[in-house]
Design a protein around this motif. Structure first.
Motif, PDB file in Angstrom:
ATOM      1  N   GLN A 129      16.313  34.915  66.059  1.00  0.00           N
ATOM      2  CA  GLN A 129      16.520  33.552  66.542  1.00  0.00           C
ATOM      3  C   GLN A 129      15.261  32.734  66.294  1.00  0.00           C
ATOM      4  O   GLN A 129      14.169  33.110  66.721  1.00  0.00           O
ATOM      5  N   MET A 130      15.401  31.640  65.590  1.00  0.00           N
ATOM      6  CA  MET A 130      14.263  30.781  65.269  1.00  0.00           C
ATOM      7  C   MET A 130      14.608  29.346  65.614  1.00  0.00           C
ATOM      8  O   MET A 130      15.764  28.928  65.543  1.00  0.00           O
ATOM      9  N   THR A 131      13.576  28.607  65.991  1.00  0.00           N
ATOM     10  CA  THR A 131      13.781  27.180  66.227  1.00  0.00           C
ATOM     11  C   THR A 131      14.003  26.475  64.895  1.00  0.00           C
ATOM     12  O   THR A 131      13.647  26.997  63.824  1.00  0.00           O
ATOM     13  N   LYS A 132      14.600  25.294  64.982  1.00  0.00           N
ATOM     14  CA  LYS A 132      14.849  24.548  63.752  1.00  0.00           C
ATOM     15  C   LYS A 132      13.547  24.188  63.052  1.00  0.00           C
ATOM     16  O   LYS A 132      13.468  24.193  61.821  1.00  0.00           O
ATOM     17  N   GLY A 133      12.523  23.882  63.861  1.00  0.00           N
ATOM     18  CA  GLY A 133      11.225  23.564  63.268  1.00  0.00           C
ATOM     19  C   GLY A 133      10.644  24.767  62.540  1.00  0.00           C
ATOM     20  O   GLY A 133      10.156  24.656  61.405  1.00  0.00           O
ATOM     21  N   GLY A 134      10.713  25.956  63.202  1.00  0.00           N
ATOM     22  CA  GLY A 134      10.222  27.174  62.561  1.00  0.00           C
ATOM     23  C   GLY A 134      11.031  27.538  61.339  1.00  0.00           C
ATOM     24  O   GLY A 134      10.490  27.952  60.303  1.00  0.00           O
ATOM     25  N   TYR A 135      12.377  27.389  61.466  1.00  0.00           N
ATOM     26  CA  TYR A 135      13.248  27.689  60.318  1.00  0.00           C
ATOM     27  C   TYR A 135      12.949  26.752  59.149  1.00  0.00           C
ATOM     28  O   TYR A 135      12.841  27.181  58.001  1.00  0.00           O
ATOM     29  N   SER A 136      12.803  25.461  59.462  1.00  0.00           N
ATOM     30  CA  SER A 136      12.502  24.488  58.414  1.00  0.00           C
ATOM     31  C   SER A 136      11.146  24.792  57.778  1.00  0.00           C
ATOM     32  O   SER A 136      11.001  24.748  56.547  1.00  0.00           O
ATOM     33  N   GLY A 137      10.141  25.125  58.613  1.00  0.00           N
ATOM     34  CA  GLY A 137       8.827  25.448  58.074  1.00  0.00           C
ATOM     35  C   GLY A 137       8.867  26.678  57.186  1.00  0.00           C
ATOM     36  O   GLY A 137       8.239  26.716  56.115  1.00  0.00           O
ATOM     37  N   LEU A 138       9.636  27.713  57.633  1.00  0.00           N
ATOM     38  CA  LEU A 138       9.752  28.928  56.818  1.00  0.00           C
ATOM     39  C   LEU A 138      10.438  28.641  55.496  1.00  0.00           C
ATOM     40  O   LEU A 138      10.008  29.125  54.430  1.00  0.00           O
ATOM     41  N   MET A 139      11.523  27.846  55.537  1.00  0.00           N
ATOM     42  CA  MET A 139      12.235  27.520  54.303  1.00  0.00           C
ATOM     43  C   MET A 139      11.338  26.743  53.337  1.00  0.00           C
ATOM     44  O   MET A 139      11.297  27.026  52.135  1.00  0.00           O
ATOM     45  N   ILE A 143      10.162  27.851  49.680  1.00  0.00           N
ATOM     46  CA  ILE A 143      10.350  26.975  48.522  1.00  0.00           C
ATOM     47  C   ILE A 143       9.015  26.703  47.834  1.00  0.00           C
ATOM     48  O   ILE A 143       8.910  26.733  46.588  1.00  0.00           O
ATOM     49  N   ALA A 144       7.959  26.461  48.643  1.00  0.00           N
ATOM     50  CA  ALA A 144       6.641  26.211  48.065  1.00  0.00           C
ATOM     51  C   ALA A 144       6.136  27.442  47.319  1.00  0.00           C
ATOM     52  O   ALA A 144       5.560  27.337  46.215  1.00  0.00           O
ATOM     53  N   ALA A 145       6.365  28.652  47.914  1.00  0.00           N
ATOM     54  CA  ALA A 145       5.937  29.886  47.244  1.00  0.00           C
ATOM     55  C   ALA A 145       6.693  30.091  45.935  1.00  0.00           C
ATOM     56  O   ALA A 145       6.096  30.448  44.907  1.00  0.00           O
ATOM     57  N   LEU A 146       8.007  29.863  45.964  1.00  0.00           N
ATOM     58  CA  LEU A 146       8.797  30.004  44.736  1.00  0.00           C
ATOM     59  C   LEU A 146       8.377  28.984  43.681  1.00  0.00           C
ATOM     60  O   LEU A 146       8.307  29.298  42.485  1.00  0.00           O
ATOM     61  N   LEU A 147       8.095  27.762  44.136  1.00  0.00           N
ATOM     62  CA  LEU A 147       7.639  26.730  43.196  1.00  0.00           C
ATOM     63  C   LEU A 147       6.288  27.107  42.591  1.00  0.00           C
ATOM     64  O   LEU A 147       6.063  26.936  41.382  1.00  0.00           O
ATOM     65  N   ALA A 148       5.395  27.672  43.435  1.00  0.00           N
ATOM     66  CA  ALA A 148       4.092  28.111  42.918  1.00  0.00           C
ATOM     67  C   ALA A 148       4.266  29.241  41.908  1.00  0.00           C
ATOM     68  O   ALA A 148       3.608  29.254  40.853  1.00  0.00           O
ATOM     69  N   LEU A 149       5.172  30.193  42.236  1.00  0.00           N
ATOM     70  CA  LEU A 149       5.430  31.283  41.283  1.00  0.00           C
ATOM     71  C   LEU A 149       6.022  30.745  39.987  1.00  0.00           C
ATOM     72  O   LEU A 149       5.668  31.209  38.887  1.00  0.00           O
ATOM     73  N   LEU A 150       6.922  29.762  40.105  1.00  0.00           N
ATOM     74  CA  LEU A 150       7.516  29.174  38.898  1.00  0.00           C
ATOM     75  C   LEU A 150       6.445  28.515  38.036  1.00  0.00           C
ATOM     76  O   LEU A 150       6.413  28.696  36.808  1.00  0.00           O
TER      77      LEU A 150
END
Length: 210
Positions: A129-139, A143-150
């Motif tokens: 169970q995660m808060t929306k803020g935590g979920y949004s931050g994790l997502m 995305i930032a990690a995947l973009l950096a890898l790309l």
């Protein structure tokens, strides 16, 4: 307007006439068997016979059955008051219980509302169970990690492509040099063979002359 004023005056005079003809009947309204206890006590006091002694002290003679009836009425009134008090106490207890039930219901409703609000403001991710803020931050972190890898892989691909082009260019130049060297070697070999053949031919001519 001139007609209304006389009519109003006549009405006022008629009211005064009726009021003047109505006797003061407060004493007539008093009764020992009806009305409030206050009225019943007034009845006993006003209907009792009064006399004064030689010292001027006032006394009143009250009929015994009046006191008996008055006592009965007082006891009935007290009994009624007690019943009203008991009924009021029962009502108050019922209302207190109802208030407690309402408070409990309100507390449960508030807890359910907080739980619903918490579930609304939270997300389930991999059973956590995660808060929306935590979920949004994790997502956004993913995305930032995947973009950096790309970006890294694109950079590496471009570098590899450049290295590959350089290697192909170097290989092409090496092949050209090798081809030039091979041609030169062939030409030298052919030259040496011709020279050798010339020497052989010269030796044959010399031997023939001898």
């Amino acid at each position: 307007m001139n007609f209304i004023k006389p009519l109003t005056l006549l009405t006022f005079l008629f009211s005064l006439t009726i009021f003047a003809q109505t006797p003061d009947s407060d004493e007539d309204k008093l009764s020992l068997n009806s009305g409030t206890l206050d009225n019943q006590f007034d009845y006993v006091i006003k209907k009792s016979n009064g006399w004064r002694d030689e010292r001027g002290q006032e006394y009143r003679v009250i009929k015994a059955y009046w006191l008996t009836d008055l006592k009965s009425h007082v006891l009935d009134s007290l009994q009624t008051v007690r019943k009203d008090l008991v009924a009021t106490e029962i009502t108050l207890k019922a209302q207190a219980k109802e208030i407690d039930d309402l408070k409990t219901s309100l507390s449960n409703t508030q807890n359910d509302l907080d739980k619903t609000k918490g579930e609304k403001d939270s997300m389930m991710l991999f059973g956590v169970q995660m808060t929306k803020g935590g979920y949004s931050g994790l997502m956004w972190s993913i995305i930032a990690a995947l973009l950096a890898l790309l970006i890294f892989f694109i950079y590496k691909f471009k570098n590899s492509n450049i290295v590959t082009k350089d290697a192909k260019h170097a290989l092409s130049e090496l092949e050209n040099e090798f081809e030039e060297h091979r041609k030169t070697a062939v030409e030298r070999e052919q030259k040496v063979r011709r020279q050798l053949q010339d020497e052989i031919n010269k030796q044959k001519v010399v031997k023939t002359k001898k």
